[in-house]
Design a protein around this motif. Structure first.
Motif, PDB file in Angstrom:
ATOM      1  N   ASP A 142       0.862  -1.171   0.000  1.00  0.00           N
ATOM      2  CA  ASP A 142       0.000   0.000   0.000  1.00  0.00           C
ATOM      3  C   ASP A 142       0.902   1.226   0.000  1.00  0.00           C
ATOM      4  OD1 ASP A 142      -2.148   1.284   2.682  1.00  0.00           O
ATOM      5  OD2 ASP A 142      -1.691   2.039   0.682  1.00  0.00           O
TER       6      ASP A 142
ATOM      7  N   GLY B  40       0.271   4.062   0.822  1.00  0.00           N
ATOM      8  CA  GLY B  40       0.048   4.833   2.050  1.00  0.00           C
ATOM      9  C   GLY B  40       1.060   4.448   3.116  1.00  0.00           C
ATOM     10  N   TYR B  41       1.446   3.177   3.117  1.00  0.00           N
ATOM     11  CA  TYR B  41       2.454   2.712   4.070  1.00  0.00           C
ATOM     12  C   TYR B  41       3.801   3.364   3.757  1.00  0.00           C
ATOM     13  CZ  TYR B  41       5.744  -0.552   6.263  1.00  0.00           C
ATOM     14  OH  TYR B  41       6.774  -1.103   6.976  1.00  0.00           O
TER      15      TYR B  41
ATOM     16  N   LEU C 288       4.233   6.207   2.148  1.00  0.00           N
ATOM     17  CA  LEU C 288       4.114   7.645   2.427  1.00  0.00           C
ATOM     18  C   LEU C 288       4.163   7.942   3.915  1.00  0.00           C
ATOM     19  CD1 LEU C 288       1.445   9.117   0.005  1.00  0.00           C
ATOM     20  CD2 LEU C 288       3.698  10.016   0.460  1.00  0.00           C
ATOM     21  N   LYS C 289       3.665   7.009   4.705  1.00  0.00           N
ATOM     22  CA  LYS C 289       3.697   7.232   6.147  1.00  0.00           C
ATOM     23  C   LYS C 289       5.136   7.223   6.647  1.00  0.00           C
ATOM     24  CE  LYS C 289       2.626   4.188   9.184  1.00  0.00           C
ATOM     25  NZ  LYS C 289       2.074   3.310  10.237  1.00  0.00           N
TER      26      LYS C 289
ATOM     27  N   PRO D 194       7.103  10.659   4.422  1.00  0.00           N
ATOM     28  CA  PRO D 194       6.129  11.680   4.004  1.00  0.00           C
ATOM     29  C   PRO D 194       6.729  12.748   3.105  1.00  0.00           C
ATOM     30  CG  PRO D 194       6.654  11.909   6.348  1.00  0.00           C
ATOM     31  CD  PRO D 194       7.299  10.654   5.893  1.00  0.00           C
ATOM     32  N   GLU D 195       8.057  12.891   3.141  1.00  0.00           N
ATOM     33  CA  GLU D 195       8.667  13.919   2.298  1.00  0.00           C
ATOM     34  C   GLU D 195       8.498  13.621   0.813  1.00  0.00           C
ATOM     35  OE1 GLU D 195      10.200  12.002   4.465  1.00  0.00           O
ATOM     36  OE2 GLU D 195      11.987  11.087   3.602  1.00  0.00           O
TER      37      GLU D 195
ATOM     38  N   SER E 253       5.840  13.587  -0.606  1.00  0.00           N
ATOM     39  CA  SER E 253       4.805  14.511  -1.078  1.00  0.00           C
ATOM     40  C   SER E 253       5.369  15.889  -1.393  1.00  0.00           C
ATOM     41  CB  SER E 253       3.699  14.638  -0.030  1.00  0.00           C
ATOM     42  OG  SER E 253       4.231  15.132   1.181  1.00  0.00           O
TER      43      SER E 253
ATOM     44  N   LEU F 201       3.436   8.170  -5.548  1.00  0.00           N
ATOM     45  CA  LEU F 201       2.394   9.120  -5.144  1.00  0.00           C
ATOM     46  C   LEU F 201       1.052   8.725  -5.718  1.00  0.00           C
ATOM     47  CD1 LEU F 201       4.138  12.606  -5.458  1.00  0.00           C
ATOM     48  CD2 LEU F 201       3.408  11.459  -3.383  1.00  0.00           C
ATOM     49  N   ARG F 202       1.095   8.098  -6.896  1.00  0.00           N
ATOM     50  CA  ARG F 202      -0.140   7.672  -7.544  1.00  0.00           C
ATOM     51  C   ARG F 202      -0.640   6.337  -7.047  1.00  0.00           C
ATOM     52  NH1 ARG F 202       1.346   8.150 -13.642  1.00  0.00           N
ATOM     53  NH2 ARG F 202       2.774   9.790 -13.050  1.00  0.00           N
TER      54      ARG F 202
END
Lengths: 129, 241, 279
Positions: free
Chosen positions: B104, B106-107, B109-110, B113-114, B116, B142-143
């Motif tokens: 995922d 999201g995992y 990105l968590k 986070p940079e 983003s 990111l997508r």
């Protein structure tokens, strides 16, 4: 780091140069504060912030308003003198970020795997330099 | 690579390193040229074959504003090169345990986070000595497309040059390694033959041969090896049934 | 058949795929061909607004440059966007050559190494604009299932401000209401329909979002609406998380009205099905 203090003159010049706006045109009508959706969470609400830029020293390291503003641009839309407080705040924010001041670190965010990208991307744009 | 001509006919070029000029033979790689000039690499040198990422180098040429990149072991010297070696880029990695990995983005990105903060400036791709596009991989993450990101970065050698140039301070290699692991665990089909072999090993099938090998004197081992290289066969005593 | 070049934006792709599904279904029902851009990059959420952050235009101009070549191949000129942040950022980039030539030149020069910079000729359009141009077709396609259902619109900020890119008057917007009316439902205006929800503060100072969304909720409830529609995924997320308003994305309401139930997520159906229009 120690507070980044700017004199009114330095700020006025900076805002003229980078945002093409004239803070001396502000007549303190207060419309910006009235329409600002987050004014209640700021230490200096928009009209007060412009007044401070006009008259007194501002310590960018302590100023909270620039991190609360979400750039909704309602004040820019409303201001009868085109002072554009939203752009002034954006200029101050850029200045703070370039001096290494950030409101909080990523580890302090309420982010989990389900947090939509749009939140993280917009937060990063506004609050990291 | 050019053969080094006899001294009388050799051509030389000037390179600049650490503020000093050195005359080195044309045709050498940057790494060899610096060794020719008297430097000894105790850091920032590895496979010398363009694959380990230990020797990234940044250089400039006069009359040209561009920053150029390469690997010291793969890039030939040119006249008037201004060279800087990059032995190490700090990339504090996050090493998850296998059970923590999630398929995922999201995992990812968590943990990073940079990601983003990417502004699509492409400085990373311009800095890649392998010609990869780290920016496209970051955008794929990111997508939510982890597989694409893993595909794009398979050949990454973790030299760190992209991260050094990135204005968003993204830790590309740390991210790509995590994504590669996630894709390997969750998306790549399992290799049946590898699993079979692991089972064999765990069952002790090869233990006897290994113990025998470890007990064999070096001279005998050498002979066995040479025989194997010639004939492709091991002596009966060392075969596994 | 008009072709729309579709720019998804990372959050639509990753977190709101149901919005993409319902939007595509609606646009295809209206006769558009929706082709996703081959190459696109995260818009960054906010465009550059001062002379200190021209770099924030790099990504949008890069996307528009690549879109331009695909546009020529397909004979299209409209870039469809579903997310208002992407809309705002891309629209401001689209206007750079005409309105801020100095910024445009600097960013275009930076990109020239890699590609041919965008040179005007594309029109960035948000879904709302596309729908608003087809009101009579929407009326024809909509069944009567929403008659009498009172729907409030919540616009958020990025579609309406600054005025140079606004899809409608920020003081008194009405475009979503006109779409709602075309679908056969009853639009109800309410005072806080363009009041900022609190945006990204949901990850930091959640209290701001809690307070602002509760004001929006009060405003909606005082209007007597049965349902809220919003064109913005970020607002949708905030309203769903911090209030108990019945809220869906605009495209989901349109898909529902047009009978495209299979394009809707179970969650959207749960919200919409109980609404019974007066037959």
């Amino acid at each position: 780091m120690a507070g980044l203090k700017l004199t009114p003159r330095e700020l006025r010049e900076h805002i003229r140069e980078h945002a093409s706006r004239e803070v001396t045109a502000c007549m303190q009508c207060g419309l910006c504060t009235a329409v600002c959706p987050v004014a209640g969470f700021m230490d200096l609400h928009p009209a007060a912030l412009i007044r401070a830029v006009q008259l007194s020293e501002i310590d960018l390291a302590k100023l909270k308003s620039i991190w609360v503003c979400v750039s909704c641009m309602t004040c820019v839309d409303k201001c009868p003198r085109d002072v554009a407080p939203g752009l002034v705040i954006e200029t101050l924010r850029q200045l703070a970020l370039k001096s290494g001041i950030e409101p909080r670190t990523y580890s302090q965010l309420l982010v989990d795997e389900a947090t939509p990208s749009i939140l993280l991307v917009t937060y990063s744009r506004k609050s990291t330099g | 690579m050019t053969q080094i001509a006899p001294t009388a006919q050799r051509e030389y070029v000037t390179i600049f390193f650490n503020g000093e000029a050195y005359r080195v033979p044309r045709g050498l790689t940057i790494m060899k040229a610096l060794e020719y000039a008297g430097f000894r690499f105790t850091r920032g040198s590895g496979c010398r074959g363009g694959f380990c990422g230990a020797c990234p180098v940044i250089y400039r040429l006069p009359g040209d504003y561009k920053v150029r990149v390469g690997l010291a072991c793969q890039t030939a010297v040119v006249d008037n090169m201004y060279i800087s070696l990059i032995p190490y880029v700090p990339l504090v990695e996050h090493v998850s345990r296998r059970e923590e990995l999630k398929p995922d983005s999201g995992y990812v990105l968590k943990l990073f986070p940079e990601l983003s903060r990417c502004v699509s400036c492409n400085s990373c791709s311009k800095a890649c000595p392998q010609g990869l596009s780290p920016m496209d991989a970051v955008q794929a993450i990111l997508r939510g497309d982890l597989k694409k990101a893993a595909d794009l970065t398979f050949d990454c050698i973790a030299c760190g040059l992209c991260s050094l140039r990135c204005p968003a301070e993204i830790r590309h290699h740390a991210v790509f390694r995590l994504v590669g692991r996630i894709v390997g665990v969750y998306y790549t089909p399992r290799s049946k033959s590898v699993e079979e072999r692991v089972r064999e090993i765990e069952s002790g099938k090869y233990r006897a041969v290994f113990e025998k090998l470890l007990a064999t004197p070096v001279t005998e081992l050498r002979r066995v090896y040479e025989e194997y290289m010639k004939t492709g066969r091991l002596p009966e005593s060392l075969e596994v049934r | 058949m008009e072709t729309l070049l579709y720019y998804p934006g990372c959050s639509i792709k990753r977190d709101f795929s149901e919005v993409e599904r319902s939007s595509r279904a609606v646009l295809e029902a209206l006769g558009y061909r929706v082709v996703e851009l081959r190459d696109w990059y995260c818009c960054g959420g906010f465009p550059g607004s001062t002379a200190l952050d021209h770099v924030k235009y790099v990504s949008s101009l890069r996307t528009l440059s690549l879109a331009q070549s695909q546009a020529r191949e397909l004979g299209a000129n409209t870039v469809l966007v579903l997310c208002p942040f992407c809309y705002n950022t891309l629209k401001q980039a689209e206007k750079l050559p005409a309105e801020r030539l100095d910024v445009y030149k600097r960013v275009a020069e930076y990109l020239r190494d890699e590609l041919t910079p965008y040179q005007s000729g594309l029109r960035v359009a948000h879904l709302v604009e596309v729908l608003a141009s087809r009101l009579s077709d929407l009326s024809k396609l909509a069944g009567g299932g929403l008659r009498g259902v009172r729907v409030a619109a919540y616009y958020g900020c990025m579609l309406l401000r600054p005025r140079s890119v606004a899809v409608d008057n920020p003081e008194d917007p009405g475009v979503v209401e006109s779409i709602v009316k075309a679908l056969g439902a009853e639009p109800v205006k309410h005072p806080y329909r363009s009041y900022c929800c609190g945006s990204y503060h949901a990850v930091g100072e959640a209290e701001i979002v809690r307070r602002n969304t509760s004001r929006v909720a009060w405003s909606v409830m005082s209007s007597g609406a049965d349902l809220v529609v919003t064109p913005c995924p970020l607002c949708l997320y905030n309203l769903k998380k911090y209030t108990d308003l019945r809220v869906v994305h605009l495209s989901e309401l349109v898909a529902y009205a047009l009978g495209a139930r299979e394009a809707l997520s179970p969650e959207a159906l749960r919200v919409l099905s109980p609404l019974r229009g007066e037959a």
